[in-house]
Motif scaffolding. Structure first.
Motif, PDB file in Angstrom:
ATOM      1  N   LEU A  15      16.918   5.311  62.169  1.00  0.00           N
ATOM      2  CA  LEU A  15      15.573   5.863  62.067  1.00  0.00           C
ATOM      3  C   LEU A  15      15.463   6.644  60.771  1.00  0.00           C
ATOM      4  O   LEU A  15      16.353   7.432  60.439  1.00  0.00           O
ATOM      5  N   ASN A  17      13.336   9.566  59.309  1.00  0.00           N
ATOM      6  CA  ASN A  17      12.477  10.629  59.814  1.00  0.00           C
ATOM      7  C   ASN A  17      12.040  11.505  58.641  1.00  0.00           C
ATOM      8  O   ASN A  17      12.848  12.257  58.096  1.00  0.00           O
ATOM      9  N   GLN A  19       9.677  14.536  57.334  1.00  0.00           N
ATOM     10  CA  GLN A  19       8.887  15.680  57.780  1.00  0.00           C
ATOM     11  C   GLN A  19       8.564  16.570  56.593  1.00  0.00           C
ATOM     12  O   GLN A  19       9.434  16.853  55.761  1.00  0.00           O
ATOM     13  N   LYS A  38      12.556   1.523  61.475  1.00  0.00           N
ATOM     14  CA  LYS A  38      11.773   2.460  62.277  1.00  0.00           C
ATOM     15  C   LYS A  38      11.628   3.763  61.492  1.00  0.00           C
ATOM     16  O   LYS A  38      12.609   4.305  60.985  1.00  0.00           O
ATOM     17  N   HIS A  39      10.374   4.252  61.393  1.00  0.00           N
ATOM     18  CA  HIS A  39      10.073   5.429  60.584  1.00  0.00           C
ATOM     19  C   HIS A  39       9.151   6.377  61.346  1.00  0.00           C
ATOM     20  O   HIS A  39       8.218   5.931  62.012  1.00  0.00           O
ATOM     21  N   THR A  40       9.390   7.679  61.206  1.00  0.00           N
ATOM     22  CA  THR A  40       8.424   8.675  61.659  1.00  0.00           C
ATOM     23  C   THR A  40       8.008   9.495  60.445  1.00  0.00           C
ATOM     24  O   THR A  40       8.830   9.845  59.601  1.00  0.00           O
ATOM     25  N   TRP A  41       6.725   9.743  60.367  1.00  0.00           N
ATOM     26  CA  TRP A  41       6.127  10.500  59.266  1.00  0.00           C
ATOM     27  C   TRP A  41       5.370  11.669  59.891  1.00  0.00           C
ATOM     28  O   TRP A  41       4.409  11.448  60.628  1.00  0.00           O
ATOM     29  N   THR A  42       5.777  12.901  59.637  1.00  0.00           N
ATOM     30  CA  THR A  42       5.139  14.067  60.229  1.00  0.00           C
ATOM     31  C   THR A  42       4.807  15.082  59.139  1.00  0.00           C
ATOM     32  O   THR A  42       5.688  15.479  58.364  1.00  0.00           O
ATOM     33  N   CYS A  44       3.209  14.746  56.374  1.00  0.00           N
ATOM     34  CA  CYS A  44       3.542  14.205  55.050  1.00  0.00           C
ATOM     35  C   CYS A  44       2.285  13.928  54.225  1.00  0.00           C
ATOM     36  O   CYS A  44       1.210  13.686  54.768  1.00  0.00           O
ATOM     37  N   HIS A  63       6.244   2.321  62.856  1.00  0.00           N
ATOM     38  CA  HIS A  63       5.924   3.564  62.168  1.00  0.00           C
ATOM     39  C   HIS A  63       5.086   4.471  63.066  1.00  0.00           C
ATOM     40  O   HIS A  63       4.117   4.026  63.671  1.00  0.00           O
ATOM     41  N   THR A  64       5.439   5.744  63.123  1.00  0.00           N
ATOM     42  CA  THR A  64       4.661   6.750  63.836  1.00  0.00           C
ATOM     43  C   THR A  64       4.228   7.796  62.823  1.00  0.00           C
ATOM     44  O   THR A  64       5.063   8.437  62.180  1.00  0.00           O
ATOM     45  N   TRP A  65       2.912   7.947  62.684  1.00  0.00           N
ATOM     46  CA  TRP A  65       2.319   8.878  61.714  1.00  0.00           C
ATOM     47  C   TRP A  65       1.641  10.014  62.466  1.00  0.00           C
ATOM     48  O   TRP A  65       0.793   9.764  63.325  1.00  0.00           O
TER      49      TRP A  65
END
Length: 128
Positions: A15, A17, A19, A38-42, A44, A63-65
């Protein structure tokens, strides 16, 4: 970069991640910032990234934004000013002024939008 100006995942494991980060001025043939995986963008800021073919920001993957500003990304010769295929969940994001030949924000894939603002995105392809 050929795949992902910053991140490339050749497999489905792991992953990325991100932030409280800023991604600006990155470029790739497939995905100006990220390709596959798999990517999470928090919290950003993702601005002024470019791709030649697919996704000014992201090409494929999951992707989760959350709480992101995604603006002025470009894919004038390709598909998806921000995203090309994959699965995306967008929550509390502002997405504006992105450009692509087809799909000013997204070209294809599965996208879920919650409490987002999308404004002034442009698909350049004019069919007459």
């Amino acid at each position: 970069a050929n795949y992902g100006g910053c991140f490339y995942k050749s497999d489905t494991g792991g992953l990325v991640n991100a932030q409280n980060s800023k991604f600006k001025g990155n470029a790739g043939y497939y995905g100006g910032v990220a390709s596959n995986g798999k990517h999470t963008w928090t919290n950003c800021v993702v601005v002024s990234n470019n791709a030649f073919f697919g996704g000014g920001v992201a090409y494929n993957g999951v992707h989760t934004w959350t709480n992101c500003l995604v603006a002025s990304n470009n894919n004038e010769l390709g598909l998806g000013g921000v995203a090309y295929q994959g699965t995306y969940t967008w929550t509390n994001c502002v997405v504006f002024n992105n450009t692509a030949l087809n799909g000013g924000v997204v070209y294809m894939g599965t996208h879920t939008w919650r409490n987002c603002v999308l404004v002034n995105n442009t698909a350049l392809n004019r069919v007459h």
